[in-house]
Enzyme design. Structure first.
Site, PDB file in Angstrom:
ATOM      1  CG  HIS A 124      46.408 -11.430  15.800  1.00  0.00           C
ATOM      2  ND1 HIS A 124      46.475 -12.467  14.351  1.00  0.00           N
ATOM      3  CD2 HIS A 124      45.911 -12.529  16.828  1.00  0.00           C
ATOM      4  CE1 HIS A 124      46.455 -13.257  15.152  1.00  0.00           C
ATOM      5  NE2 HIS A 124      45.787 -13.705  16.155  1.00  0.00           N
ATOM      6  CE  LYS A 185      44.151 -22.983   2.490  1.00  0.00           C
ATOM      7  NZ  LYS A 185      44.100 -23.238   4.469  1.00  0.00           N
ATOM      8  NE  ARG A 187      39.150 -31.111   2.274  1.00  0.00           N
ATOM      9  CZ  ARG A 187      40.644 -31.554   2.478  1.00  0.00           C
ATOM     10  NH1 ARG A 187      41.423 -32.633   2.104  1.00  0.00           N
ATOM     11  NH2 ARG A 187      40.849 -31.252   3.899  1.00  0.00           N
TER      12      ARG A 187
HETATM   13  C1  R5P Z   1      47.409 -15.061   9.332  1.00  0.00           C
HETATM   14  O1  R5P Z   1      46.360 -14.763  10.699  1.00  0.00           O
HETATM   15  C2  R5P Z   1      48.184 -14.651   9.267  1.00  0.00           C
HETATM   16  O2  R5P Z   1      47.285 -13.905   8.582  1.00  0.00           O
HETATM   17  C3  R5P Z   1      49.332 -15.150   8.267  1.00  0.00           C
HETATM   18  O3  R5P Z   1      48.678 -15.624   7.400  1.00  0.00           O
HETATM   19  C4  R5P Z   1      50.295 -16.110   9.046  1.00  0.00           C
HETATM   20  O4  R5P Z   1      50.401 -15.218   9.830  1.00  0.00           O
HETATM   21  C5  R5P Z   1      51.441 -16.098   8.060  1.00  0.00           C
HETATM   22  O5  R5P Z   1      52.026 -17.164   8.798  1.00  0.00           O
HETATM   23  P1  R5P Z   1      53.201 -17.132   8.012  1.00  0.00           P
HETATM   24  O6  R5P Z   1      54.084 -17.045   6.869  1.00  0.00           O
HETATM   25  O7  R5P Z   1      53.831 -18.853   8.190  1.00  0.00           O
HETATM   26  O8  R5P Z   1      52.008 -19.120   7.131  1.00  0.00           O
END
Ligand code: R5P
Length: 284
Positions: A124, A185, A187
């Site tokens: 991570h 992103k 808005r």
């Molecule tokens: C976020 O920091 C990670 O890189 C992923 O984008 C995230 O864990 C994905 O999670 P999910 O599939 O629940 O959107």
């Protein structure tokens, strides 16, 4: 040197051993009637260096990992390298609220107990490695494996779902020799946020979205929707760690043209092997 595979990582461990041209032992793992874990490595003794491959997720796999490390230690292995392909509990890497556990640190402190060296894959955050303070620890980047898998598959653009994942998209794209970008992103109004590629147009393009983890699939799903609106002709999703919680894989398979993960977590779509990159890290 020999490779021992735990139950979470059988095919990756086997592939690693065959890639390195060394012996492979599949550990025996059973459960007692009350659910406790029993492990056994079927060898009289190990007068050799050992590479143990086992995830620290889910909890059952974690207990199995600790027991296997102790079993190998008890067989007088020379150097034990623990490969944790999916390092679970990494996302709680600080105390967000007082009284919480830092689970990423907890795992590091315990995993290093019987190990001489630890190898993770797309952990991570590499910051976690600093908690392996008594052993050597390194992280393997899965970008090479993912890029090699998709090279020659007519992908036009590699996209990261956000800026934080941009380096991975860039690395995968450079191996494939294609363009890359990331979604930003913006808005639209008080309620709506729109995601679109920062620089590239995706109209008529076959796009590969690359992320480290797919858990609920929400991130990929939202990205896929925006890319379809932008006119992408095909959207393929790839990740290192396919957790696919709450039926995410089935949902994404319907939405995207394809979904592929590496074999750090073994499952229906874990078609990309990270064994060559792990072998490289082991061989130095
Ligand atoms: C976020 O920091 C990670 O890189 C992923 O984008 C995230 O864990 C994905 O999670 P999910 O599939 O629940 O959107």
């Amino acid at each position: 040197m020999i490779v021992i595979g735990g139950s979470s990582s059988k095919s990756l461990a086997e592939h690693l051993a065959s890639h390195m041209g060394i012996d492979y032992i599949q550990a025996e793992v059973k459960r007692f009637p009350d659910g406790e874990c029993y492990v056994r490595v079927h060898r009289e003794e190990i007068n050799d260096d050992v590479v143990l491959v086992q995830n620290s997720y889910p909890d059952q796999a974690l207990v199995e990992l600790f027991l296997l490390q102790e079993a190998i230690d008890g067989m007088a292995a020379k150097v034990l390298t623990t490969v944790v392909p999916y390092y679970g509990y990494a996302r709680q890497d600080k105390r967000f609220e007082g009284g919480e556990a830092n689970s990423a640190r907890t795992m590091a402190k315990h995993i290093q107990l019987f190990s001489d060296r630890v190898i993770t894959v797309d952990i991570h955050t590499p910051n976690i490695l600093r908690w392996f303070d008594e052993v050597e620890a390194c992280n393997v980047d899965a970008a090479q494996s993912i890029g090699s898998f998709f090279r020659g598959r007519n992908i036009d653009t590699v996209l990261a779902p956000d800026e934080g994942a941009a380096d991975r998209a860039r690395d995968v794209a450079s191996i494939m020799g294609v363009k890359w970008d990331y979604l930003v992103k913006t808005r639209v109004n008080g309620k709506h946020v729109k995601m679109s590629p920062k620089d590239l147009k995706v109209e008529g393009k076959k796009v590969l979205i690359v992320d480290d983890i797919i858990s609920t699939g929400g991130t990929i799903s939202a990205a896929n929707e925006e890319l379809r609106e932008g006119g992408a002709s095909e959207v393929v999703a790839a990740c290192t760690h396919g957790l696919f919680a709450e039926g995410a894989l089935e949902r994404l398979m319907k939405e995207c043209d394809d979904v592929v993960s590496t074999n750090t977590l073994e499952g229906k779509v874990s078609k990309i092997s990270v064994a060559p990159q792990i072998a490289e890290a082991i061989e130095g």
